[in-house]
Design a protein around this motif. Sequence first.
Motif, mmCIF file in Angstrom:
data_model
loop_
_atom_site.group_PDB
_atom_site.id
_atom_site.type_symbol
_atom_site.label_atom_id
_atom_site.label_comp_id
_atom_site.label_asym_id
_atom_site.label_seq_id
_atom_site.Cartn_x
_atom_site.Cartn_y
_atom_site.Cartn_z
ATOM 1 N N LYS A 8 0.944 -1.059 0.119
ATOM 2 C CA LYS A 8 0.152 -0.023 -0.003
ATOM 3 C C LYS A 8 1.006 1.417 -0.093
ATOM 4 O O LYS A 8 0.295 2.099 -0.790
ATOM 5 C CB LYS A 8 -0.910 -0.007 1.284
ATOM 6 C CG LYS A 8 -1.944 -1.094 1.089
ATOM 7 C CD LYS A 8 -2.807 -0.944 2.256
ATOM 8 C CE LYS A 8 -3.942 -1.915 2.317
ATOM 9 N NZ LYS A 8 -4.642 -2.028 3.758
ATOM 10 N N ARG A 9 2.044 1.233 0.790
ATOM 11 C CA ARG A 9 2.774 2.440 1.002
ATOM 12 C C ARG A 9 3.958 2.449 0.599
ATOM 13 O O ARG A 9 4.671 3.607 0.664
ATOM 14 C CB ARG A 9 2.515 2.808 2.582
ATOM 15 C CG ARG A 9 1.254 2.960 2.994
ATOM 16 C CD ARG A 9 1.210 3.206 4.396
ATOM 17 N NE ARG A 9 2.265 3.621 5.255
ATOM 18 C CZ ARG A 9 2.345 3.781 6.627
ATOM 19 N NH1 ARG A 9 1.158 3.852 7.354
ATOM 20 N NH2 ARG A 9 3.438 3.945 7.153
ATOM 21 N N GLY A 10 4.442 1.492 0.013
ATOM 22 C CA GLY A 10 5.958 1.420 -0.672
ATOM 23 C C GLY A 10 6.021 2.419 -1.799
ATOM 24 O O GLY A 10 5.245 2.829 -2.691
ATOM 25 N N ALA A 38 11.082 -5.896 11.534
ATOM 26 C CA ALA A 38 10.302 -5.455 12.583
ATOM 27 C C ALA A 38 10.513 -4.135 13.136
ATOM 28 O O ALA A 38 9.548 -3.428 13.460
ATOM 29 C CB ALA A 38 10.738 -6.365 13.672
ATOM 30 N N GLU A 39 11.714 -3.601 13.044
ATOM 31 C CA GLU A 39 12.128 -2.243 13.359
ATOM 32 C C GLU A 39 11.563 -1.367 12.203
ATOM 33 O O GLU A 39 10.752 -0.119 12.520
ATOM 34 C CB GLU A 39 13.533 -1.892 13.388
ATOM 35 C CG GLU A 39 13.976 -0.833 13.807
ATOM 36 C CD GLU A 39 15.396 -0.487 14.055
ATOM 37 O OE1 GLU A 39 15.763 0.656 14.348
ATOM 38 O OE2 GLU A 39 16.124 -1.494 13.873
ATOM 39 N N ALA A 40 11.374 -1.678 11.102
ATOM 40 C CA ALA A 40 11.083 -0.861 10.064
ATOM 41 C C ALA A 40 9.320 -0.600 10.037
ATOM 42 O O ALA A 40 8.909 0.378 9.789
ATOM 43 C CB ALA A 40 11.313 -1.396 8.331
ATOM 44 N N LEU A 45 8.697 2.330 8.103
ATOM 45 C CA LEU A 45 9.797 2.696 7.022
ATOM 46 C C LEU A 45 9.433 1.528 5.866
ATOM 47 O O LEU A 45 9.487 0.320 6.253
ATOM 48 C CB LEU A 45 11.103 2.283 7.423
ATOM 49 C CG LEU A 45 12.277 2.480 6.786
ATOM 50 C CD1 LEU A 45 12.320 3.886 5.977
ATOM 51 C CD2 LEU A 45 13.499 2.177 7.434
ATOM 52 N N PHE A 46 9.334 2.037 4.625
ATOM 53 C CA PHE A 46 9.151 1.012 3.635
ATOM 54 C C PHE A 46 9.964 1.104 2.441
ATOM 55 O O PHE A 46 9.879 0.568 1.342
ATOM 56 C CB PHE A 46 7.445 1.261 3.104
ATOM 57 C CG PHE A 46 6.723 0.776 4.168
ATOM 58 C CD1 PHE A 46 6.434 -0.532 4.577
ATOM 59 C CD2 PHE A 46 5.741 1.927 5.020
ATOM 60 C CE1 PHE A 46 5.384 -0.588 5.281
ATOM 61 C CE2 PHE A 46 5.102 1.535 5.924
ATOM 62 C CZ PHE A 46 4.790 0.465 6.260
ATOM 63 N N VAL A 51 15.998 -0.393 4.504
ATOM 64 C CA VAL A 51 16.010 -1.776 5.241
ATOM 65 C C VAL A 51 17.149 -2.689 4.959
ATOM 66 O O VAL A 51 17.503 -3.445 6.084
ATOM 67 C CB VAL A 51 14.722 -2.563 4.939
ATOM 68 C CG1 VAL A 51 14.448 -3.723 5.813
ATOM 69 C CG2 VAL A 51 13.481 -1.626 5.354
ATOM 70 N N GLU A 52 17.533 -2.942 3.963
ATOM 71 C CA GLU A 52 18.596 -3.605 3.348
ATOM 72 C C GLU A 52 19.857 -3.222 4.256
ATOM 73 O O GLU A 52 20.656 -4.072 4.598
ATOM 74 C CB GLU A 52 18.958 -3.645 1.692
ATOM 75 C CG GLU A 52 19.753 -4.538 1.545
ATOM 76 C CD GLU A 52 19.830 -5.116 0.163
ATOM 77 O OE1 GLU A 52 20.533 -6.012 -0.509
ATOM 78 O OE2 GLU A 52 19.237 -4.222 -0.694
ATOM 79 N N ARG A 53 20.028 -2.005 4.349
ATOM 80 C CA ARG A 53 21.334 -1.108 4.977
ATOM 81 C C ARG A 53 21.171 -1.543 6.515
ATOM 82 O O ARG A 53 22.132 -1.726 6.967
ATOM 83 C CB ARG A 53 21.410 0.444 4.550
ATOM 84 C CG ARG A 53 21.819 0.401 3.517
ATOM 85 C CD ARG A 53 22.321 2.080 3.274
ATOM 86 N NE ARG A 53 21.249 3.130 3.440
ATOM 87 C CZ ARG A 53 20.210 3.454 2.434
ATOM 88 N NH1 ARG A 53 20.263 3.080 1.401
ATOM 89 N NH2 ARG A 53 19.261 4.221 3.058
ATOM 90 N N MET A 54 19.931 -1.641 6.812
ATOM 91 C CA MET A 54 19.835 -1.965 8.076
ATOM 92 C C MET A 54 20.198 -3.473 8.491
ATOM 93 O O MET A 54 21.020 -3.679 9.493
ATOM 94 C CB MET A 54 18.350 -1.907 8.721
ATOM 95 C CG MET A 54 17.894 -0.487 8.794
ATOM 96 S SD MET A 54 16.075 -0.289 8.995
ATOM 97 C CE MET A 54 15.582 -0.771 10.104
ATOM 98 N N VAL A 55 19.813 -4.096 7.659
ATOM 99 C CA VAL A 55 20.213 -5.810 7.872
ATOM 100 C C VAL A 55 21.701 -5.923 7.818
ATOM 101 O O VAL A 55 22.438 -6.602 8.328
ATOM 102 C CB VAL A 55 19.482 -6.515 6.743
ATOM 103 C CG1 VAL A 55 20.216 -7.912 6.645
ATOM 104 C CG2 VAL A 55 17.986 -6.541 6.961
#
Length: 80
Positions: A8-10, A38-40, A45-46, A51-55
């Motif tokens: 919906k929001r990406g 989960a944090e995103a 955050l979409f 998110v990949e940088r967070m991983v």
Amino acid sequence: GYVTALKKRGRKQTTLALRHLLRMIREYPAAPLREAIAEAERYGLFDLDRVERMVLRRIAHDYFRLKNDDDTGGNDDGRA
């Protein structure tokens, strides 16, 4: 829940976003990926690049270790 919200929001087209997410699922360890998602989700955050940088931050120490004084073995010329 995150996938539904991502659809919906990406920012990316839905198909591209799902492919990006699937690639991350295939490439990264499950636990750090789940933690990042989960944090995103918690922060709404979409942006999957972020998110990949967070991983990557979560796994950097485990998978990309630099040689330090505590390491044993190897040669002085930098090769193991």
